[in-house]
Design an enzyme around this catalytic site. Structure first.
Site, short mmCIF file in Angstrom:
data_model
loop_
_atom_site.label_atom_id
_atom_site.label_comp_id
_atom_site.label_asym_id
_atom_site.label_seq_id
_atom_site.Cartn_x
_atom_site.Cartn_y
_atom_site.Cartn_z
N LYS A 47 4.40 -14.90 3.50
CA LYS A 47 4.61 -15.76 2.33
C LYS A 47 6.11 -15.82 2.08
O LYS A 47 6.60 -15.58 0.97
CB LYS A 47 3.82 -15.17 1.14
CG LYS A 47 3.68 -16.07 -0.06
CD LYS A 47 2.88 -17.34 0.17
CE LYS A 47 3.02 -18.26 -1.04
NZ LYS A 47 2.60 -19.65 -0.75
N TYR A 57 0.82 -1.22 0.00
CA TYR A 57 0.00 0.00 0.00
C TYR A 57 0.85 1.27 0.00
O TYR A 57 0.32 2.36 0.16
CB TYR A 57 -0.92 0.02 1.22
CG TYR A 57 -2.14 -0.87 1.11
CD1 TYR A 57 -2.01 -2.25 1.00
CD2 TYR A 57 -3.43 -0.33 1.14
CE1 TYR A 57 -3.12 -3.07 0.92
CE2 TYR A 57 -4.55 -1.15 1.06
CZ TYR A 57 -4.39 -2.51 0.95
OH TYR A 57 -5.49 -3.33 0.87
C1 IPM Z 1 -10.32 -1.98 3.95
C2 IPM Z 1 -10.55 -1.59 2.50
C3 IPM Z 1 -9.45 -0.67 2.02
C4 IPM Z 1 -8.13 -1.39 2.17
C5 IPM Z 1 -9.65 -0.15 0.58
C6 IPM Z 1 -10.91 0.66 0.47
C7 IPM Z 1 -8.47 0.65 0.07
O1 IPM Z 1 -10.67 -2.73 1.71
O2 IPM Z 1 -10.23 -1.06 4.79
O3 IPM Z 1 -10.27 -3.16 4.24
O4 IPM Z 1 -7.73 -2.17 1.31
O5 IPM Z 1 -7.47 -1.17 3.19
#
Ligand code: IPM
Ligand code: MN
Length: 374
Positions: free
Chosen positions: A194, A143
């Site tokens: 993993k 992320y």
């Molecule tokens: C969550 C959601 C988010 C994530 C998305 C909306 C980016 O799926 O909070 O689980 O992946 O963190």
């Protein structure tokens, strides 16, 4: 420490998009009951952020708002973000990651606790079998946003998202998981990675996990590959108490977890800078904005009610998470709930039940306090 008016706590409320606004309306009703019955010193700051605002004037997550949250708020209560009118979702990432990364909320704590046997979809399993918490790393991994596209739209296109894992980031999340296990008296913590395939990044997880575990001699540390964890979560979830994992795996496995606890309508979460309880934290249901349910009074508000419980407990009102869990469990047991969890009520009417039960429960508590004082 927040610099809000002394003794009072500022809560930034961002209902967001879709069903987010409907479920946060119910969450705010719950907070209003606490303000009315117990005079909790909470000041709610309603923020108009999300797709409507973005479409109106291009605003996503203004710096002034981010700064005021960081300096003055004690918590943020977020509904959901995502709207089919804005397919690019950049505004949603600005807000969500602006909070998670901007406030360095590195521990995404997602309880997978089944509150009623009926909610557990596994054959022969009951609520006792689904009682664990996932600690998801919340600020790095896949992320991080680092990457790019090259030769976009051509047959030679290349797309890259880097998986960033820092020693500090990995270690502090693992420590948060062990600290939680220690506080709750849990005997085992699992790591899911993993490392058999991701031999650089996930070897760091594996090595750090056992190094941290050595500082907690009373707690057994067990390692699983994420694919094996998915299998075992369905076959025998009762063995899990605390699972630590990276950002992406934590995202995926908590949707699987939500299925085990009655669906996304039951899954709550906290985003914490876990080593400093005084720091502003963010609370949100695990579910998304569910555009197909939006505006129909069908969405389950219980994930948000349980999220309020996590928030109150974090703010020092310990035990309020259990009180709200108990009330939600009763609502499910009596069928005073939405269709996804076996009832026939709408969002607002299931909120009515929660509010009524909470008022009764808090009145009874106040009565006991007075009796003791007599
Ligand atoms: C969550 C959601 C988010 C994530 C998305 C909306 C980016 O799926 O909070 O689980 O992946 O963190
Ligand atoms: Mn998710």
């Amino acid at each position: 420490m927040s610099s809000h008016e002394s003794g009072r706590k500022l809560i930034a409320v961002i209902p967001g998009d879709g069903v987010g606004t409907e479920v946060i309306t119910q969450a705010v009703r719950v907070l209003d009951v606490y303000k009315k019955k117990c005079a909790l010193p909470l000041d709610l700051w309603h923020l108009d952020l999300g797709a409507d605002r973005f479409l109106r004037d291009g605003t996503t997550f203004p710096n002034e708002v981010a700064n005021r949250i960081a300096c003055e708020a004690s918590a943020v209560l977020l509904g959901a973000l995502g709207d089919p009118r804005v397919p690019a979702l950049d505004y949603a990432r600005d807000i969500l990651f602006g909070l998670r990364l901007g406030l360095d909320l590195y521990a995404n704590v997602r309880p997978v606790i089944a509150l009623h046997d009926r909610l557990v979809p596994l054959k022969g399993k009951a609520k006792e079998d689904v009682q664990f918490v996932v600690f998801r790393e919340n600020t790095e991994g896949s992320y991080s946003g680092i990457g790019g596209q090259f030769k976009r739209g051509t047959p030679d296109e290349i797309a890259i998202n880097e998986d960033v894992n820092t020693r500090k980031g990995v270690e502090r999340l693992i420590v948060a998981g062990f600290e939680y296990a220690k506080k709750k008296g849990h005997a085992v913590v699992h790591l899911a990675d993993k490392s058999n395939a991701m031999r650089h990044a996930h070897e760091l997880w594996l090595r750090t996990f056992f190094e941290v575990a050595a500082r907690y001699p009373g707690i057994e540390a067990k390692h699983l590959y994420i694919d094996a964890l998915c299998l075992l979560l369905v076959r025998d979830p009762a063995q899990f108490r605390v699972i630590v994992t990276n950002n992406l795996f934590g995202d995926i496995v908590t949707d699987l977890g939500a299925a085990l606890q009655g669906g996304l309508g039951m899954a709550a979460s906290a985003n914490l800078h876990a080593c400093d309880p005084e720091r502003v934290a963010m609370f949100e249901p695990v579910h998304g904005s569910a555009p197909s349910l939006a505006g129909k009074d069908e969405a389950n508000p219980f994930a948000s009610v349980l999220t309020v419980g996590m928030m109150l407990s974090h703010l020092g009102y310990t035990g309020e998470d259990s009180r709200l869990e108990g009330i939600v469990a009763r609502a499910v047991s009596e069928g005073r709930c939405t269709r996804d969890v076996g009832g026939s009520l709408g969002t607002h009417a299931s909120g009515d039940f929660i509010v009524g039960e909470l008022e009764r429960s808090l009145d009874a508590r106040v009565a006991t306090l007075f009796q003791r004082a007599d």
